[in-house]
Design an enzyme around this catalytic site. Structure first.
Site, PDB file in Angstrom:
ATOM      1  N   ARG A  40     -12.341 -14.627   7.578  1.00 20.39           N
ATOM      2  CA  ARG A  40     -11.319 -14.248   8.211  1.00 20.39           C
ATOM      3  C   ARG A  40     -11.499 -13.394   9.377  1.00 20.39           C
ATOM      4  O   ARG A  40     -12.138 -12.462   9.549  1.00 20.39           O
ATOM      5  CB  ARG A  40     -10.077 -13.594   7.469  1.00 20.39           C
ATOM      6  CG  ARG A  40      -9.024 -13.247   8.071  1.00 20.39           C
ATOM      7  CD  ARG A  40      -7.993 -12.465   7.132  1.00 20.39           C
ATOM      8  NE  ARG A  40      -6.936 -11.881   8.138  1.00 20.39           N
ATOM      9  CZ  ARG A  40      -6.329 -10.780   8.299  1.00 20.39           C
ATOM     10  NH1 ARG A  40      -6.596  -9.731   7.096  1.00 20.39           N
ATOM     11  NH2 ARG A  40      -5.382 -10.454   9.229  1.00 20.39           N
ATOM     12  N   HIS A  68      -3.732  -9.580  15.430  1.00 20.69           N
ATOM     13  CA  HIS A  68      -4.138  -8.740  14.978  1.00 20.69           C
ATOM     14  C   HIS A  68      -4.192  -7.370  16.037  1.00 20.69           C
ATOM     15  O   HIS A  68      -5.019  -6.576  16.327  1.00 20.69           O
ATOM     16  CB  HIS A  68      -5.512  -8.860  14.383  1.00 20.69           C
ATOM     17  CG  HIS A  68      -5.683  -7.846  13.142  1.00 20.69           C
ATOM     18  ND1 HIS A  68      -6.316  -8.370  11.801  1.00 20.69           N
ATOM     19  CD2 HIS A  68      -5.726  -6.578  13.039  1.00 20.69           C
ATOM     20  CE1 HIS A  68      -6.550  -7.296  11.068  1.00 20.69           C
ATOM     21  NE2 HIS A  68      -6.430  -6.152  11.727  1.00 20.69           N
ATOM     22  N   GLU A  85      -0.079  -7.836   9.376  1.00 17.04           N
ATOM     23  CA  GLU A  85       0.822  -6.345   9.003  1.00 17.04           C
ATOM     24  C   GLU A  85       1.898  -6.086   9.986  1.00 17.04           C
ATOM     25  O   GLU A  85       1.437  -5.055  10.925  1.00 17.04           O
ATOM     26  CB  GLU A  85      -0.331  -5.257   8.808  1.00 17.04           C
ATOM     27  CG  GLU A  85      -1.354  -5.756   8.039  1.00 17.04           C
ATOM     28  CD  GLU A  85      -2.228  -4.565   7.742  1.00 17.04           C
ATOM     29  OE1 GLU A  85      -2.203  -3.757   8.367  1.00 17.04           O
ATOM     30  OE2 GLU A  85      -3.172  -4.448   6.640  1.00 17.04           O
ATOM     31  N   ASN A 113      -2.340  -7.887   2.371  1.00 20.14           N
ATOM     32  CA  ASN A 113      -3.253  -7.100   2.641  1.00 20.14           C
ATOM     33  C   ASN A 113      -3.080  -5.701   1.631  1.00 20.14           C
ATOM     34  O   ASN A 113      -1.878  -5.414   1.991  1.00 20.14           O
ATOM     35  CB  ASN A 113      -3.419  -6.744   4.127  1.00 20.14           C
ATOM     36  CG  ASN A 113      -3.894  -7.649   4.983  1.00 20.14           C
ATOM     37  OD1 ASN A 113      -4.541  -8.511   4.563  1.00 20.14           O
ATOM     38  ND2 ASN A 113      -3.785  -7.252   6.102  1.00 20.14           N
ATOM     39  N   TYR A 148      -4.446  -2.083  -0.152  1.00 21.92           N
ATOM     40  CA  TYR A 148      -5.422  -1.109  -0.306  1.00 21.92           C
ATOM     41  C   TYR A 148      -5.360   0.029  -1.614  1.00 21.92           C
ATOM     42  O   TYR A 148      -6.517   0.237  -2.168  1.00 21.92           O
ATOM     43  CB  TYR A 148      -5.893  -0.416   0.780  1.00 21.92           C
ATOM     44  CG  TYR A 148      -6.157  -1.202   2.048  1.00 21.92           C
ATOM     45  CD1 TYR A 148      -5.780  -1.899   2.723  1.00 21.92           C
ATOM     46  CD2 TYR A 148      -7.822  -1.161   2.235  1.00 21.92           C
ATOM     47  CE1 TYR A 148      -6.356  -2.747   3.825  1.00 21.92           C
ATOM     48  CE2 TYR A 148      -8.245  -1.971   3.144  1.00 21.92           C
ATOM     49  CZ  TYR A 148      -7.472  -2.684   3.916  1.00 21.92           C
ATOM     50  OH  TYR A 148      -8.204  -3.625   4.974  1.00 21.92           O
ATOM     51  N   GLU A 164      -7.084  -8.989   2.733  1.00 19.98           N
ATOM     52  CA  GLU A 164      -7.526  -7.670   2.854  1.00 19.98           C
ATOM     53  C   GLU A 164      -7.607  -6.996   1.883  1.00 19.98           C
ATOM     54  O   GLU A 164      -6.365  -6.712   1.031  1.00 19.98           O
ATOM     55  CB  GLU A 164      -7.250  -6.960   4.337  1.00 19.98           C
ATOM     56  CG  GLU A 164      -7.343  -7.393   5.605  1.00 19.98           C
ATOM     57  CD  GLU A 164      -6.879  -6.508   6.740  1.00 19.98           C
ATOM     58  OE1 GLU A 164      -6.899  -5.237   6.372  1.00 19.98           O
ATOM     59  OE2 GLU A 164      -6.468  -6.933   7.642  1.00 19.98           O
TER      60      GLU A 164
HETATM   61  C1  GBH Z   1      -5.614  -2.741   7.485  1.00 21.24           C
HETATM   62  O1  GBH Z   1      -4.634  -2.003   7.699  1.00 21.24           O
HETATM   63  C2  GBH Z   1      -5.854  -3.408   8.991  1.00 21.24           C
HETATM   64  O2  GBH Z   1      -5.149  -4.955   8.986  1.00 21.24           O
HETATM   65  C3  GBH Z   1      -7.350  -3.403   9.432  1.00 21.24           C
HETATM   66  O3  GBH Z   1      -7.177  -3.556  10.739  1.00 21.24           O
HETATM   67  C4  GBH Z   1      -7.787  -2.122   9.124  1.00 21.24           C
HETATM   68  O4  GBH Z   1      -9.108  -1.854   9.788  1.00 21.24           O
HETATM   69  C5  GBH Z   1      -7.764  -1.693   7.729  1.00 21.24           C
HETATM   70  O5  GBH Z   1      -6.618  -1.807   7.072  1.00 21.24           O
HETATM   71  C6  GBH Z   1      -8.536  -0.420   7.112  1.00 21.24           C
HETATM   72  O6  GBH Z   1      -7.583   0.763   7.636  1.00 21.24           O
HETATM   73  O7  GBH Z   1      -0.229   7.133   6.772  1.00 21.24           O
HETATM   74  O8  GBH Z   1       1.777   6.416   8.096  1.00 21.24           O
HETATM   75  O9  GBH Z   1      -0.311   6.123   8.821  1.00 21.24           O
HETATM   76  C7  GBH Z   1      -4.372  -1.287   6.527  1.00 21.24           C
HETATM   77  C8  GBH Z   1      -2.906  -1.066   6.180  1.00 21.24           C
HETATM   78  C9  GBH Z   1      -1.046   0.768   6.427  1.00 21.24           C
HETATM   79  C10 GBH Z   1      -3.228   1.476   5.934  1.00 21.24           C
HETATM   80  C11 GBH Z   1      -0.610   1.776   6.925  1.00 21.24           C
HETATM   81  C12 GBH Z   1      -2.899   2.817   6.308  1.00 21.24           C
HETATM   82  C13 GBH Z   1      -1.197   4.439   7.031  1.00 21.24           C
HETATM   83  C14 GBH Z   1       0.206   4.722   6.885  1.00 21.24           C
HETATM   84  N1  GBH Z   1      -2.417   0.547   6.716  1.00 21.24           N
HETATM   85  N2  GBH Z   1      -1.293   3.014   6.441  1.00 21.24           N
HETATM   86  S1  GBH Z   1       0.240   6.160   7.667  1.00 21.24           S
END
Ligand code: GBH
Length: 530
Positions: free
Chosen positions: A82, A128, A177, A316, A318, A382
């Protein structure tokens, strides 16, 4: 494809697995071959916008080292990769009347061909987060629905990409996202274009209105691109198209009714904001109530385009948040997040980033929740982990990334249980990320790669987690059935469409050496070079 088609404890042969990246995080070469600026180019250079003060000008140098990246993918034995296309490489100024850049098209076209040569299925994200700077300057980008929807869709980008790559690309993600695009870009102001009500952060912006406006534009741009694909390309090209949403599982902090409700409100804003209109045809009730007239509305004509505009659920994810009612953070559904349980223990292993702990049960719960609510096949686009302080370690310490291995051990076990025991229809899994790379506002300090990148030499060194993931999928995906006869194996090569032929050839070539043998050879070649 369901669990029923594979024996117990195996994923069906068609299951796509591999690693993910995004253009701005890896490509570098921001001036090459007629590329226009994206709004991350200059944003990353502003003082204080990235933790280490570094920008995306070089990143992992993948625009130049793309053959190394493909060799790496081949050594891993992945089924799919991807990656995203940089809008401003294709149309440097971005707009529907702006010129198309043939050099940019050629680069991605070569890249796609090279993947197919190796039997690797391209899984392509159209957006992206790297908006052409010119569109931001011209009309404020995502804040101008009428302009951006037309530019994204009708005259420009999606049409160009489907036309030029769609003969070979069968999996499209319109947007990565939208929550992050909207909230981090126009609310918290931590991502480009950095707009926010916080005047310490940004001279302009309104966090109470702009994120909801931007999100609305993203939904419409996505939906119109899908409409176009379905009307003009899908029948001939036969691909799948959809959107990918970020979203983490939400657990009530305890079983008090207000905290149970807070967990649902968190899901409503993190996920339902986009998934409810796209799959169910309306914004979540809670958001309407919370935002009143600040939430834009769809006309009936728009809604007809939006509803049903994704062939699958792109996911996605985590982590898991423990949710408490309270606070004013509308982007979290007015829930407060913590990883500390009422008894003082932590939910899981802490990652390098504050927002991430390892909690594999949450992954399984979320898969079940999404499948029940939206009833679509799920593509996990992801999932990954950043080991705490990895950037401060020696390379050999960093390569022994046990916390990341543990994360993927838990995630893959949850994935398998969700498919086999719970009957969730999951068709793909991409670990984030193929490489350590430009981690947006974190700069290069946070490493998400299964491959270590030594930024001085740009050497790529697979970590233990890469070996774990590859081995796991090798053991848990049904092998390709042996071709019945020589004639059958050769037949696709005779087809006129060069994608089918190169895929089949690549597969056949690849099949001779096991993924692990290839990986081992690759790792020792590199270690020898150190
Ligand atoms: C992904 O987002 C991205 O698609 C990717 O590009 C990135 O490298 C990867 O994750 C790793 O970070 O505390 O309010 O700032 C992940 C989704 C959503 C995770 C927002 C971090 C923080 C919210 N992200 N979150 S805040």
């Amino acid at each position: 494809m369901t669990a029923a088609s594979a024996p117990p404890n195996k994923l069906p042969n068609e299951f796509l697995w591999g690693f993910a990246t995004a253009s701005f995080q890896i490509e570098g070469s921001t001036d090459a071959d007629g590329r226009g600026k994206s709004f991350w180019d200059d944003f990353a250079k502003l003082p204080g916008k990235t933790l280490d003060g570094r920008d995306g000008d070089v990143a992992t140098d993948s625009y130049l080292r793309w053959k190394d990246d493909i060799d790496l993918l081949e050594s891993f034995g992945v089924k799919s990769y991807r990656f995203s296309i940089a809008w401003s490489r294709i149309i440097p100024l971005g707009g529907r009347d702006d010129p198309v850049n043939e050099q940019g098209i050629q680069w991605y076209s070569n890249f796609i061909d090279a993947l197919l040569e190796k039997g690797i299925v391209p899984f392509v994200t159209l957006y992206h987060w790297d908006l052409p700077q010119a569109l931001h300057d011209r009309y404020s980008g995502w804040l101008n629905k009428d302009e951006i929807v037309q530019d994204y869709v009708r005259y420009a980008r999606a049409r160009v990409c489907f036309e030029r790559f769609g003969d070979r690309v069968k999996y499209w993600l319109t947007m990565n996202e939208p929550w992050c695009i909207s909230v981090l870009g126009y609310g918290r102001g931590v991502f480009a274009p950095g707009r926010s009500s916080d005047r310490m952060r940004s001279p302009e912006g309104d966090s109470s209105t702009e994120p909801w406006i931007a999100g609305h534009s993203v939904i419409l741009a996505h939906a119109h691109a899908v409409q176009l694909y379905r009307a003009e390309f899908k029948a001939a090209q036969g691909g799948q198209i959809g959107i990918t949403l970020n979203g983490d599982w939400a657990l009530p902090y305890d079983d008090s009714p207000e905290n149970v409700a807070a967990a649902q409100h968190s899901l409503d804003v993190a996920i339902g904001w986009f998934a409810d209109p796209i799959y169910l045809g309306h914004y979540p009730e809670y958001m309407k109530q919370m935002l009143g007239t600040r939430l834009p509305t769809f006309t009936p004509e728009e809604l007809a385009v939006v509803k049903g505009s994704s062939d699958f659920y792109g996911m996605n994810t985590y982590t898991t948040n423990l949710c408490k009612a309270g606070g004013e953070d509308e982007f979290q559904g007015r829930a407060e997040y913590t990883f500390t349980r009422p008894d003082g223990t932590q939910l899981g292993t802490q990652a390098h980033c504050a927002w991430l702990q390892d909690y594999p049960q949450g992954f399984r719960e979320l898969l079940n929740y999404l499948y029940k609510r939206y009833r679509k096949p799920i593509y996990v686009t992801e999932n990954g982990f950043a080991v705490k302080d990895e950037s401060n370690m020696s390379i050999s310490e960093a390569l022994a990334d046990e916390d990341r291995v543990q994360y993927f051990r838990g995630a893959t076990a949850s994935l398998l249980s969700a498919v086999v025991d719970d009957g969730v229809d999951i068709r793909a899994y991409f670990a984030w990320s193929l490489l350590d790379n430009f981690e947006w506002a974190d700069g290069y300090t946070t490493r998400f790669g299964v491959t270590y990148v030594d930024y001085d030499s740009q050497k790529r060194l697979p970590k233990d987690s890469a070996k774990f993931v590859c081995q796991w999928f090798k053991e848990h995906v049904e092998p390709e059935p042996e071709p019945a006869s020589e004639e059958q194996a050769v037949r696709p090569a005779l087809a006129s469409n060069r994608s089918t032929s190169s895929t089949a050839n690549g597969r056949a070539r690849r099949a001779r050496k096991s993924p692990i043998a290839r990986l081992t050879a690759y790792v020792s070649a590199f270690l020898g070079g150190l």
